[in-house]
Design an enzyme around this catalytic site. Sequence first.
Site, PDB file in Angstrom:
ATOM      1  N   HIS A   1     -41.811  -2.305 -46.048  1.00  0.00           N
ATOM      2  CA  HIS A   1     -41.370  -2.236 -44.651  1.00  0.00           C
ATOM      3  C   HIS A   1     -42.546  -1.919 -43.738  1.00  0.00           C
ATOM      4  CE1 HIS A   1     -38.561  -1.754 -41.314  1.00  0.00           C
ATOM      5  NE2 HIS A   1     -39.265  -0.681 -40.964  1.00  0.00           N
ATOM      6  N   SER A   2     -42.731  -2.712 -42.696  1.00  0.00           N
ATOM      7  CA  SER A   2     -43.768  -2.520 -41.679  1.00  0.00           C
ATOM      8  C   SER A   2     -45.157  -2.515 -42.339  1.00  0.00           C
ATOM      9  CB  SER A   2     -43.481  -1.230 -40.893  1.00  0.00           C
ATOM     10  OG  SER A   2     -44.245  -1.173 -39.717  1.00  0.00           O
TER      11      SER A   2
END
Length: 259
Positions: A96-97
């Site tokens: 994530h990210s």
Amino acid sequence: MLKTTKSAFNAWVMCPKPNPQASLRLFCFPYAGAGSQIFRTWAQSLPASVEVCPIELPGRGTRILETPWSLLDPLVETLASALLPHLDKPFVFFGHSMGALLSFELVRRLRKQSGLLPLHLFVSGRQAPQIPDSNPPIHALPEPAFLEELRRYNGTPQAVLENAELMQLLLPILRADFAAIETYVYASEPPLECPITAFGGFQDPEASCDELEAWCEQTSAAFSLQMFPGDHFFLHSAQPQLLQFLSQALHKLADLGCC
């Protein structure tokens, strides 16, 4: 449990619920400032055939005393070596990210060095790597301005931001992570031969649908985009929906891994 986990894996790989009989390993890469703890409950919602292995980066969790890395490339190189012994069964990456960028570059490094590929790459809350970041860098900002940017991202609870003692522990980690992201330079390589699924939040200002859709250029296999309600941290706010989607996908991949 922790002693067993660390002996079975290493400092980089946590395994809150060891599952030696699993046919598939899911390696999870956290967002900037976060540690493996954000994935600690995932095993409860995913198929029993999947062993959930969150990644613990230096400077957090059990590695709180270690210096965080501020450059992505040497981090990827070191992580590739650390993970190699644990890629002895079919595996999948989720990031994530910052974790999406880290997992993507790790797949490219493993392909180059070992000829290994995950069965699937799940990237979340991050524009495709070939798209330049339009946001000005924040990692070197003075503390008040840096804290204001963290508030804008909405990923650090207000109570934490207002806790001066806690923030003094977190700031070096956050600055290092943002430095690693903001100094990243994309290099063109052939598309990956594994499928990619991109996840996004409908209200996320950091990764639009078009920027997420552009991940399709990074694979010569199947690509899909799945959107959820929420901002950049839909990973938490829409976690039940996200894990339900992942559970269905991983169940199919685990069956594939058994073949």
